[in-house]
Design a protein around this motif. Structure first.
Motif, short mmCIF file in Angstrom:
data_model
loop_
_atom_site.label_atom_id
_atom_site.label_comp_id
_atom_site.label_asym_id
_atom_site.label_seq_id
_atom_site.Cartn_x
_atom_site.Cartn_y
_atom_site.Cartn_z
N LYS A 173 -3.04 15.71 -1.59
CA LYS A 173 -3.37 16.27 -2.90
C LYS A 173 -2.35 15.83 -3.96
O LYS A 173 -2.69 15.37 -5.04
N LEU A 174 -1.09 15.97 -3.60
CA LEU A 174 0.01 15.69 -4.53
C LEU A 174 0.02 14.23 -4.97
O LEU A 174 0.20 13.91 -6.14
N PHE A 175 -0.17 13.34 -4.03
CA PHE A 175 -0.08 11.90 -4.32
C PHE A 175 -1.46 11.25 -4.48
O PHE A 175 -1.55 10.04 -4.65
N GLN A 176 -2.52 12.05 -4.41
CA GLN A 176 -3.90 11.55 -4.54
C GLN A 176 -4.12 10.31 -3.67
O GLN A 176 -4.58 9.27 -4.13
N LEU A 177 -3.79 10.46 -2.40
CA LEU A 177 -3.73 9.29 -1.52
C LEU A 177 -5.10 8.69 -1.21
O LEU A 177 -5.22 7.48 -1.11
N THR A 180 0.81 -1.23 0.00
CA THR A 180 0.00 0.00 0.00
C THR A 180 0.84 1.28 0.00
O THR A 180 0.31 2.37 -0.22
N VAL A 181 2.14 1.15 0.27
CA VAL A 181 2.98 2.35 0.41
C VAL A 181 3.13 3.08 -0.92
O VAL A 181 3.37 2.47 -1.95
N LYS A 182 2.95 4.41 -0.86
CA LYS A 182 3.08 5.26 -2.05
C LYS A 182 4.34 6.11 -2.02
O LYS A 182 4.77 6.62 -3.04
N PHE A 183 4.87 6.32 -0.81
CA PHE A 183 6.07 7.16 -0.72
C PHE A 183 6.79 6.91 0.60
O PHE A 183 6.21 6.35 1.53
N ALA A 184 8.05 7.33 0.64
CA ALA A 184 8.85 7.19 1.86
C ALA A 184 9.08 8.55 2.49
O ALA A 184 9.32 9.54 1.79
N ILE A 185 8.99 8.57 3.82
CA ILE A 185 9.35 9.78 4.57
C ILE A 185 10.77 9.57 5.12
O ILE A 185 11.01 8.58 5.83
N THR A 207 -7.86 8.69 -3.03
CA THR A 207 -8.61 8.13 -4.15
C THR A 207 -7.95 6.88 -4.75
O THR A 207 -8.60 6.06 -5.37
N ASP A 208 -6.65 6.75 -4.54
CA ASP A 208 -5.91 5.65 -5.18
C ASP A 208 -6.25 4.27 -4.65
O ASP A 208 -6.43 3.32 -5.39
N ILE A 209 -6.32 4.19 -3.34
CA ILE A 209 -6.45 2.88 -2.70
C ILE A 209 -7.58 2.93 -1.69
O ILE A 209 -7.68 3.89 -0.92
N SER A 210 -8.46 1.94 -1.68
CA SER A 210 -9.45 1.91 -0.60
C SER A 210 -8.89 1.07 0.53
O SER A 210 -8.43 -0.05 0.33
N VAL A 211 -8.88 1.67 1.72
CA VAL A 211 -8.26 1.01 2.89
C VAL A 211 -9.17 -0.09 3.41
O VAL A 211 -10.36 0.15 3.57
N LEU A 246 -1.01 9.30 7.67
CA LEU A 246 -1.09 8.90 6.26
C LEU A 246 -1.03 7.38 6.08
O LEU A 246 -0.81 6.89 4.98
N TYR A 247 -1.22 6.66 7.17
CA TYR A 247 -1.27 5.20 7.09
C TYR A 247 -2.39 4.76 6.15
O TYR A 247 -3.47 5.36 6.17
N PRO A 248 -2.18 3.78 5.27
CA PRO A 248 -1.01 2.93 5.10
C PRO A 248 -0.15 3.31 3.89
O PRO A 248 0.44 2.45 3.26
N PHE A 249 -0.11 4.61 3.59
CA PHE A 249 0.53 5.05 2.34
C PHE A 249 2.01 5.40 2.49
O PHE A 249 2.71 5.51 1.50
N ALA A 250 2.45 5.63 3.75
CA ALA A 250 3.83 6.10 3.95
C ALA A 250 4.67 5.07 4.70
O ALA A 250 4.15 4.37 5.58
N ILE A 251 5.92 4.98 4.35
CA ILE A 251 6.87 4.19 5.15
C ILE A 251 7.96 5.16 5.60
O ILE A 251 8.31 6.08 4.87
N ILE A 252 8.44 4.97 6.84
CA ILE A 252 9.41 5.91 7.41
C ILE A 252 10.78 5.24 7.47
O ILE A 252 10.90 4.13 7.99
#
Ligand SMILES: [Zn+2]
Length: 248
Positions: free
Chosen positions: A238-242, A12-17, A244-248, A50-56
């Motif tokens: 907004k930037l990553f359309q978090l 589910t991750v879309k980006f890394a922090i 709308t992309d994935i239904s949790v 931002l769970y579950p879209f971000a990994i740190i």
């Protein structure tokens, strides 16, 4: 995390922090790891929002702190070292399919290097890189609660953030106002002046801090940190359309 846990998170991750701090003097009342710890604590709070879209990632716990080197204990990276380190971190994560990054930076002295690094690495590694100064966007809370004209380092703003996020960083019985030098070329070289240039921190303040840490409070810190988290997470959504992309 184990590699199995990372593998599952990557579904589910879309980006890394990437939290980025510094190891530098913070006056008589805060420890040197301050920026690294605050960046990490903010990253965790942002990741929860931002769970579950971000990994740190692990924290980059040193930064560009040449201007603090005359105070005992400061450890500084060269700007080129920080760029190399970020190149290796981003390049490694790209191997795992991560192409978008937020560098969450708590140290003003890193900003110029991050600007250059994001420009170089976006092209070189073909990834999307964004960077944010942890609480700079909390304009409302800062305007309503910070009264010192010169603030930004171990001041009422930063100590308030630490009271909220990591009070163990503070020597509560040592809280001091910045011991500002009235004269000196630093006044000519501040941002916004006709000339810019490098100066050491002791040219500006004898005790290594600015502002007035005695005015810090946990409530101010809470307002500043939460407003900044609202702003950063809104922009990322907004930037990553978090949503709308994935239904949790
Ligand atoms: Zn700091």
């Amino acid at each position: 995390m184990t590699w199995k846990e990372v593998e599952e998170a990557l579904q589910t991750v879309k980006f890394a922090i990437v939290p980025i701090g510094a190891h530098e003097q913070h006056g008589p009342h805060m420890v040197e790891s301050c920026d690294a710890v605050l960046a990490e604590k903010m990253a965790i709070k942002l990741g929860q929002r931002l769970y579950p879209f971000a990994i740190i990632t692990p924290t980059v716990n040193m930064g560009v702190s040449q201007h603090h080197l005359h105070f005992p204990g400061t450890i500084s990276l060269q700007p080129t070292t920080l760029i190399s380190l970020l190149k290796d971190i981003v390049g490694s994560l790209k191997e795992h399919g991560i192409n978008k990054f937020l560098w969450l930076n708590s140290h003003g002295g890193n900003q110029a290097t991050l600007s250059v690094a994001s420009m170089i690495l976006t092209k070189e590694l073909n990834v999307e890189i964004y960077y944010a100064k942890t609480t700079a966007s909390a304009k409302k809370a800062i305007q309503s609660s910070i009264t010192s004209s010169l603030f930004g380092h171990s001041c009422e703003r930063e100590v308030s953030e630490a009271l909220y996020l990591a009070p163990e960083l503070i020597r509560h019985d040592q809280l001091a106002k910045g011991d500002i030098q009235e004269e000196g070329r630093w006044k000519q070289l501040r941002p916004g002046k006709a000339l810019q240039g490098f100066y050491y921190y002791e040219e500006m303040t004898h005790n290594g801090c600015i502002g007035d840490a005695t005015k810090a409070s946990r409530d101010i810190g809470c307002d500043i940190v939460e407003e900044a988290l609202d702003n950063i997470s809104d922009e990322l959504q907004k930037l990553f359309q978090l949503k709308t992309d994935i239904s949790v």
